[in-house]
Scaffold this active site. Structure first.
Site, mmCIF file in Angstrom:
data_model
loop_
_atom_site.group_PDB
_atom_site.id
_atom_site.type_symbol
_atom_site.label_atom_id
_atom_site.label_comp_id
_atom_site.label_asym_id
_atom_site.label_seq_id
_atom_site.Cartn_x
_atom_site.Cartn_y
_atom_site.Cartn_z
ATOM 1 N N SER A 231 82.133 -60.523 -12.110
ATOM 2 C CA SER A 231 81.396 -61.100 -13.699
ATOM 3 C C SER A 231 81.119 -62.566 -13.560
ATOM 4 O O SER A 231 80.039 -63.183 -13.979
ATOM 5 C CB SER A 231 81.713 -60.129 -15.004
ATOM 6 O OG SER A 231 83.036 -60.402 -15.126
ATOM 7 N N HIS A 261 84.857 -52.423 -12.091
ATOM 8 C CA HIS A 261 85.195 -53.420 -12.597
ATOM 9 C C HIS A 261 85.543 -53.041 -14.443
ATOM 10 O O HIS A 261 86.698 -52.490 -14.996
ATOM 11 C CB HIS A 261 83.624 -54.312 -12.483
ATOM 12 C CG HIS A 261 84.504 -56.016 -12.858
ATOM 13 N ND1 HIS A 261 86.086 -56.127 -13.100
ATOM 14 C CD2 HIS A 261 83.470 -57.096 -13.528
ATOM 15 C CE1 HIS A 261 85.173 -57.569 -13.278
ATOM 16 N NE2 HIS A 261 84.685 -57.700 -13.578
ATOM 17 N N HIS A 308 93.660 -53.563 -7.751
ATOM 18 C CA HIS A 308 92.818 -54.289 -7.624
ATOM 19 C C HIS A 308 92.747 -55.605 -6.339
ATOM 20 O O HIS A 308 93.959 -54.919 -5.166
ATOM 21 C CB HIS A 308 94.180 -55.936 -8.778
ATOM 22 C CG HIS A 308 93.321 -56.844 -9.268
ATOM 23 N ND1 HIS A 308 92.854 -57.457 -9.173
ATOM 24 C CD2 HIS A 308 93.373 -56.536 -10.532
ATOM 25 C CE1 HIS A 308 92.255 -58.337 -9.529
ATOM 26 N NE2 HIS A 308 91.911 -58.182 -10.713
ATOM 27 N N ARG A 317 98.685 -58.683 -18.249
ATOM 28 C CA ARG A 317 98.274 -58.256 -19.201
ATOM 29 C C ARG A 317 98.339 -56.730 -19.500
ATOM 30 O O ARG A 317 98.551 -56.948 -20.774
ATOM 31 C CB ARG A 317 96.743 -58.051 -19.019
ATOM 32 C CG ARG A 317 95.941 -60.126 -18.157
ATOM 33 C CD ARG A 317 94.229 -59.835 -17.772
ATOM 34 N NE ARG A 317 94.432 -59.040 -16.354
ATOM 35 C CZ ARG A 317 93.348 -58.416 -15.661
ATOM 36 N NH1 ARG A 317 91.961 -59.616 -16.586
ATOM 37 N NH2 ARG A 317 93.104 -58.653 -14.763
ATOM 38 N N ASP A 372 93.059 -52.208 -17.076
ATOM 39 C CA ASP A 372 92.003 -51.612 -17.617
ATOM 40 C C ASP A 372 93.023 -50.257 -17.823
ATOM 41 O O ASP A 372 92.858 -49.241 -18.729
ATOM 42 C CB ASP A 372 91.060 -50.631 -16.816
ATOM 43 C CG ASP A 372 90.347 -51.855 -16.686
ATOM 44 O OD1 ASP A 372 90.487 -52.842 -17.843
ATOM 45 O OD2 ASP A 372 89.643 -52.631 -15.772
HETATM 46 N N1 NMX Z 1 92.644 -45.100 -6.511
HETATM 47 C C1 NMX Z 1 92.942 -44.051 -5.441
HETATM 48 N N2 NMX Z 1 92.038 -45.416 -4.360
HETATM 49 C C2 NMX Z 1 92.248 -46.324 -4.465
HETATM 50 C C3 NMX Z 1 92.829 -47.033 -5.792
HETATM 51 C C4 NMX Z 1 92.690 -46.317 -7.220
HETATM 52 N N3 NMX Z 1 93.607 -46.178 -7.525
HETATM 53 N N4 NMX Z 1 92.059 -48.563 -5.410
HETATM 54 C C5 NMX Z 1 91.985 -48.321 -3.503
HETATM 55 N N5 NMX Z 1 92.139 -47.003 -3.618
HETATM 56 C C6 NMX Z 1 91.659 -47.503 -1.977
HETATM 57 C C7 NMX Z 1 89.329 -47.848 -1.989
HETATM 58 O O1 NMX Z 1 88.635 -46.920 -2.991
HETATM 59 C C8 NMX Z 1 89.962 -47.670 -0.870
HETATM 60 O O2 NMX Z 1 89.214 -47.098 0.164
HETATM 61 P P1 NMX Z 1 88.604 -46.564 1.232
HETATM 62 O O3 NMX Z 1 88.603 -47.544 2.050
HETATM 63 O O4 NMX Z 1 88.245 -45.585 1.291
HETATM 64 O O5 NMX Z 1 87.093 -46.966 0.082
HETATM 65 C C9 NMX Z 1 90.868 -48.227 -0.036
HETATM 66 O O6 NMX Z 1 92.166 -47.924 -1.179
HETATM 67 C C10 NMX Z 1 90.993 -49.528 -0.045
HETATM 68 O O7 NMX Z 1 91.119 -50.497 -1.229
HETATM 69 P P2 NMX Z 1 91.515 -51.911 -1.540
HETATM 70 O O8 NMX Z 1 91.334 -53.259 -0.801
HETATM 71 O O9 NMX Z 1 93.420 -51.539 -2.053
HETATM 72 O O10 NMX Z 1 90.887 -52.269 -2.674
HETATM 73 P P3 NMX Z 1 90.055 -52.720 -2.951
HETATM 74 O O11 NMX Z 1 90.193 -54.514 -2.469
HETATM 75 O O12 NMX Z 1 88.831 -52.390 -2.283
HETATM 76 O O13 NMX Z 1 88.928 -52.915 -4.409
HETATM 77 C C11 NMX Z 1 89.279 -51.592 -6.972
HETATM 78 C C12 NMX Z 1 89.772 -53.269 -5.503
HETATM 79 C C13 NMX Z 1 89.118 -52.201 -8.147
HETATM 80 C C14 NMX Z 1 87.766 -51.654 -6.939
HETATM 81 C C15 NMX Z 1 89.916 -50.472 -6.665
HETATM 82 O O14 NMX Z 1 91.340 -50.486 -6.438
HETATM 83 C C16 NMX Z 1 89.855 -50.071 -7.599
HETATM 84 O O15 NMX Z 1 88.692 -49.045 -7.361
HETATM 85 N N6 NMX Z 1 91.083 -48.993 -8.295
HETATM 86 C C17 NMX Z 1 90.315 -48.338 -9.909
HETATM 87 C C18 NMX Z 1 89.656 -48.723 -10.820
HETATM 88 C C19 NMX Z 1 89.895 -49.479 -11.358
HETATM 89 O O16 NMX Z 1 91.126 -49.505 -12.057
HETATM 90 N N7 NMX Z 1 89.077 -50.981 -11.807
HETATM 91 C C20 NMX Z 1 89.244 -51.957 -12.581
HETATM 92 C C21 NMX Z 1 89.925 -53.618 -11.769
HETATM 93 C C22 NMX Z 1 90.326 -54.574 -12.767
HETATM 94 N N8 NMX Z 1 88.699 -54.725 -13.309
HETATM 95 O O17 NMX Z 1 88.808 -55.035 -14.649
HETATM 96 O O18 NMX Z 1 88.129 -55.116 -13.364
HETATM 97 C C1 MLT Z 2 89.503 -58.927 -14.084
HETATM 98 O O1 MLT Z 2 89.735 -59.430 -15.092
HETATM 99 O O2 MLT Z 2 87.676 -59.606 -14.099
HETATM 100 C C2 MLT Z 2 89.484 -57.907 -12.665
HETATM 101 O O3 MLT Z 2 90.845 -57.823 -12.471
HETATM 102 C C3 MLT Z 2 88.708 -58.044 -11.587
HETATM 103 C C4 MLT Z 2 89.350 -59.665 -10.372
HETATM 104 O O4 MLT Z 2 89.832 -59.858 -11.052
HETATM 105 O O5 MLT Z 2 88.668 -58.905 -9.867
#
Ligand code: NMX
Ligand code: MLT
Length: 431
Positions: A231, A261, A308, A317, A372
């Protein structure tokens, strides 16, 4: 004139001078090199933008202008906006000054409600928030001043005017769209003399002091997360084209509406209620939750609220929200389920990550809860059960960080964003 304008005037010459000297002295130093993997991988870890409002340390979490979040958790949203923007600790007068500004600017034109009422009945609340912000765009002071021919050095002033107008209206817009979308009655107007968080609580129709307390905390906790999150990064890019604050914030919030996100808070509560449904609405045991978490992963879905891009520890948080829950709603079954999940999910994710690595896939870098994972259970307890709405609250808080970054960028004359892209052929031919 509001004090916040004179405060900005008094600090801007120093900030500008600091930036000029810094560029003279260190302009040719390298912040990062970019690998082919990083260019394909969401630019993870590439240091390629400047943001002074806050920093996210992998092992500490959010640090706002040098203050770790939990050390300033008694700040109200007004205080944190002042801190984000000026870098200085707010006084009682600064809080009052902002509250008086909001009082003057909070009225929402009837045309905005007509616009939202005219939208499809099943519109997502984030679409309504973004549309509401765009519908306010006709009042942009920046556009007016730009056409009058103001100099670049003056841009920040009308961005700040637009920001104050938008911030004043956001709690009412968010509360009013909730009432329209979920048939709760007409929007309730802003109450002069009441703070941003308590005003929101009143306008959504929940008159309960501990809910107002939660709203101050909630709206403060989501305010910023440095510059690279989807964002902030989107708002930065759109604003760099001199799109006004309404366009830039609406764009940023459209990014927040992504499942990976800010929309993870709605997904997380959906997931928690799904497992509770299996057990007649009761809090499942840790063994039952562990099985459910494995099932989710084995079906190829992510566990919402965990993981994350930057953090490598439990998000402070999340910790702050758990502290609030322990104090105000320790026996709530949804909150208890969230707590039990925290006891089991990190180990399940670590185990799953090891299996992934053995299968040649990337590890899960962070198995811990992010913001979240916990926030929705608190909202649910106070009667906001429509979880599609939760990201709207994240959004109005995040607007404070987006706008602070935007104003500072215009004050410093940050140029239009335009990184260079290369094609697959370039990589094949060059390496
Ligand atoms: N559950 C299952 N798989 C996961 C998760 C999870 N919670 N977190 C990471 N992975 C997987 C990810 O999908 C990726 O798989 P692939 O290589 O098959 O595409 C692999 O682990 C490596 O990812 P990371 O390097 O650990 O994480 P990345 O930096 O790419 O992504 C998020 C970060 C936040 C997008 C990821 O952890 C996620 O999808 N979490 C669940 C959604 C979530 O809670 N998002 C909110 C974040 C905070 N916010 O408010 O923005
Ligand atoms: C945020 O608050 O923006 C989320 O934790 C995602 C991020 O920092 O990438």
């Amino acid at each position: 004139m509001a004090n916040i304008f004179s405060k900005m005037e008094s600090i801007l010459s120093d900030i500008r001078e600091e930036r000029t000297n810094l560029l003279k002295e260190y302009g040719d130093k390298k912040l990062a090199e970019v690998s082919v993997q990083q260019a394909h991988g969401g630019m993870r870890g590439v240091k390629a933008m400047i943001c002074d409002t806050s920093l996210v340390e992998p092992d500490k979490g959010l640090i706002i202008r040098g203050h770790p979040l939990l050390e300033i958790q008694d700040y109200w949203p007004e205080d944190v906006f002042f801190l984000l923007l000026t870098g200085e600790e707010p006084t009682k007068e600064d809080r009052k000054d902002l509250q008086e500004e909001y009082d003057k600017r909070a009225d929402i034109p009837e045309a905005i409600w007509d616009t939202l009422r005219g939208m499809p009945k099943d519109s997502h609340p984030m679409t309504m928030l973004s549309t509401g912000i765009l519908a306010l765009e006709n009042s942009s002071m920046f556009d007016e001043k730009y056409w009058e021919g103001i100099t670049k050095a003056e841009y920040w002033r009308s961005y700040l005017e637009d920001s104050l107008n938008l911030l004043a209206k956001l709690p009412g817009l968010a509360a009013g769209l909730y009432r329209i979308r979920f048939d709760k009655g007409d929007p309730i107007p802003w109450t002069k003399g009441l703070d941003w968080g308590a005003n929101y609580a009143k306008m959504i129709g929940i008159e309960d002091e501990s809910f107002a307390e939660l709203m101050r905390l909630y709206l403060m906790f989501h305010c910023d997360h440095e510059g690279g999150n989807v964002s902030a990064n989107t708002c930065h890019t759109v604003g760099s084209a001199l799109s006004n604050a309404y366009y830039a914030v609406s764009a940023g919030l459209n990014g927040l509406a992504g499942f990976l996100h800010g929309m993870a808070n709605q997904e997380c509560l959906r997931w928690v209620l799904e497992v509770m449904d299996r057990f007649d609405g009761e809090a499942p045991t840790e063994d039952q939750l562990e099985e459910f978490a494995r099932e989710t992963l084995n079906s190829g879905q992510v566990i919402p609220g965990y993981g994350h891009a930057v953090l490598r520890v439990t998000d402070p948080r999340f910790e702050g929200f758990v502290q609030f829950g322990r104090k105000h709603l320790p026996d709530d079954p949804v909150f208890q389920t969230v707590n039990r999940l925290y006891n089991v999910v990190p180990d399940v994710l670590k185990e799953f990550s090891e299996q992934r690595v053995k299968a040649g896939k990337a590890p899960i870098a962070d198995p811990y809860p992010n913001v979240d994972a916990g926030s929705g259970s608190l909202l649910y307890h106070y009667g906001i059960t429509e979880f599609e709405y939760y990201t709207v609250l994240f959004g109005i808080s995040r607007a404070m960080g987006l706008l602070s970054q935007l104003i500072l960028n215009r004050a410093l004359g940050v140029p239009i964003t335009r990184p260079k892209s290369v094609g697959t052929r370039f990589i094949k031919n060059n390496f």
